[in-house]
Design a protein around this motif. Sequence first.
Motif, PDB file in Angstrom:
ATOM      1  N   ALA A  17      27.008  -7.272 -85.372  1.00 37.00           N
ATOM      2  CA  ALA A  17      28.171  -7.880 -86.025  1.00 37.00           C
ATOM      3  C   ALA A  17      29.451  -7.138 -85.661  1.00 37.00           C
ATOM      4  CB  ALA A  17      27.970  -7.902 -87.542  1.00 37.00           C
ATOM      5  N   TYR A  18      29.401  -5.817 -85.589  1.00 38.93           N
ATOM      6  CA  TYR A  18      30.585  -5.047 -85.198  1.00 38.93           C
ATOM      7  C   TYR A  18      30.951  -5.288 -83.722  1.00 38.93           C
ATOM      8  CZ  TYR A  18      31.062  -2.492 -89.579  1.00 38.93           C
ATOM      9  OH  TYR A  18      31.278  -2.163 -90.890  1.00 38.93           O
ATOM     10  N   ILE A  19      29.956  -5.436 -82.864  1.00 37.83           N
ATOM     11  CA  ILE A  19      30.239  -5.745 -81.453  1.00 37.83           C
ATOM     12  C   ILE A  19      30.920  -7.106 -81.347  1.00 37.83           C
ATOM     13  CG2 ILE A  19      29.162  -6.295 -79.221  1.00 37.83           C
ATOM     14  CD1 ILE A  19      27.081  -4.083 -79.887  1.00 37.83           C
ATOM     15  N   LEU A  20      30.422  -8.088 -82.094  1.00 42.26           N
ATOM     16  CA  LEU A  20      31.055  -9.412 -82.097  1.00 42.26           C
ATOM     17  C   LEU A  20      32.467  -9.339 -82.667  1.00 42.26           C
ATOM     18  CD1 LEU A  20      27.995 -11.572 -83.190  1.00 42.26           C
ATOM     19  CD2 LEU A  20      29.091 -11.532 -80.940  1.00 42.26           C
ATOM     20  N   TRP A  21      32.671  -8.454 -83.629  1.00 36.89           N
ATOM     21  CA  TRP A  21      34.016  -8.264 -84.184  1.00 36.89           C
ATOM     22  C   TRP A  21      34.966  -7.777 -83.092  1.00 36.89           C
ATOM     23  CZ3 TRP A  21      37.483  -4.302 -84.425  1.00 36.89           C
ATOM     24  CH2 TRP A  21      38.579  -4.464 -85.297  1.00 36.89           C
ATOM     25  N   CYS A  22      34.459  -6.906 -82.211  1.00 38.34           N
ATOM     26  CA  CYS A  22      35.294  -6.338 -81.140  1.00 38.34           C
ATOM     27  C   CYS A  22      35.755  -7.391 -80.132  1.00 38.34           C
ATOM     28  CB  CYS A  22      34.532  -5.228 -80.410  1.00 38.34           C
ATOM     29  SG  CYS A  22      34.315  -3.762 -81.431  1.00 38.34           S
ATOM     30  N   LEU A  23      35.126  -8.557 -80.110  1.00 33.98           N
ATOM     31  CA  LEU A  23      35.561  -9.614 -79.199  1.00 33.98           C
ATOM     32  C   LEU A  23      36.983 -10.087 -79.511  1.00 33.98           C
ATOM     33  CD1 LEU A  23      32.330 -11.798 -78.872  1.00 33.98           C
ATOM     34  CD2 LEU A  23      33.313 -10.246 -77.169  1.00 33.98           C
ATOM     35  N   CYS A  24      37.480  -9.715 -80.702  1.00 30.29           N
ATOM     36  CA  CYS A  24      38.847 -10.118 -81.061  1.00 30.29           C
ATOM     37  C   CYS A  24      39.863  -9.486 -80.117  1.00 30.29           C
ATOM     38  CB  CYS A  24      39.163  -9.785 -82.509  1.00 30.29           C
ATOM     39  SG  CYS A  24      39.361  -8.027 -82.852  1.00 30.29           S
ATOM     40  N   PHE A  25      39.523  -8.370 -79.479  1.00 29.20           N
ATOM     41  CA  PHE A  25      40.430  -7.739 -78.518  1.00 29.20           C
ATOM     42  C   PHE A  25      40.579  -8.587 -77.243  1.00 29.20           C
ATOM     43  CE2 PHE A  25      38.865  -3.876 -80.838  1.00 29.20           C
ATOM     44  CZ  PHE A  25      40.068  -3.615 -81.492  1.00 29.20           C
ATOM     45  N   PHE A  26      39.639  -9.516 -77.047  1.00 28.27           N
ATOM     46  CA  PHE A  26      39.683 -10.416 -75.900  1.00 28.27           C
ATOM     47  C   PHE A  26      40.101 -11.828 -76.315  1.00 28.27           C
ATOM     48  CE2 PHE A  26      36.526  -7.132 -74.990  1.00 28.27           C
ATOM     49  CZ  PHE A  26      37.084  -6.580 -73.846  1.00 28.27           C
ATOM     50  N   GLY A  27      40.585 -11.974 -77.568  1.00 30.79           N
ATOM     51  CA  GLY A  27      41.079 -13.262 -78.054  1.00 30.79           C
ATOM     52  C   GLY A  27      40.028 -14.157 -78.661  1.00 30.79           C
ATOM     53  N   ILE A  28      38.808 -13.669 -78.820  1.00 32.95           N
ATOM     54  CA  ILE A  28      37.738 -14.473 -79.429  1.00 32.95           C
ATOM     55  C   ILE A  28      37.455 -13.888 -80.814  1.00 32.95           C
ATOM     56  CG2 ILE A  28      35.379 -15.298 -79.224  1.00 32.95           C
ATOM     57  CD1 ILE A  28      35.641 -14.817 -76.182  1.00 32.95           C
ATOM     58  N   CYS A  29      37.950 -14.534 -81.826  1.00 32.13           N
ATOM     59  CA  CYS A  29      37.812 -14.020 -83.192  1.00 32.13           C
ATOM     60  C   CYS A  29      36.795 -14.831 -83.979  1.00 32.13           C
ATOM     61  CB  CYS A  29      39.163 -14.073 -83.902  1.00 32.13           C
ATOM     62  SG  CYS A  29      40.410 -13.027 -83.134  1.00 32.13           S
TER      63      CYS A  29
END
Length: 167
Positions: free
Chosen positions: A9-21
């Motif tokens: 879940a935290y890794i998926l959260w980090c996708l926000c840095f690539f514009g995928i929230c």
Amino acid sequence: MQQANSGVAYILWCLCFFGICGGQRFYTGQIGTGLLYFFTIGFFGIGQLIDLALIPGMVDKRNIYLRGLHGNGTPSVNQSITLNIGEIPQLQQLQAIQPAISTASPMQKLLKAAKEHNGQLSIAQAAMYTELESEHLKELLFEATKIGYAEVNNDPNTGAIRYHFDV
């Protein structure tokens, strides 16, 4: 059965840095808020920041849901046991006595209690047997003395008030 993992879940959260929230929301089964986060860039970034603290709870909630959905052999909250106690003799006796107790007036309860205690009751005993509040109990005891059911005396040893009934 696959359980949700906080690390994922935290890794998926980090996708926000690539514009995928909202990936963490989809992963924990919160599709509606996942879509909201996806189209609003993590609810304007505020939701993404708040989710840093909420992810462990979201993962726990999802795992509880999955355990209940797949039923891994442990009892669930919705299971129950039915016990038929209609044939117990003591219960039948209690049910036969119960209507007689509940239909007795407070004065009848008071007189029965006095009879059980050789015609003498304290205020506490009267309260216990009649189950009345103190104001109502005082009215009942006053009525009992007024109509001649009881007379008031003091205990010679303790000085406590005693009601003597002629039963």
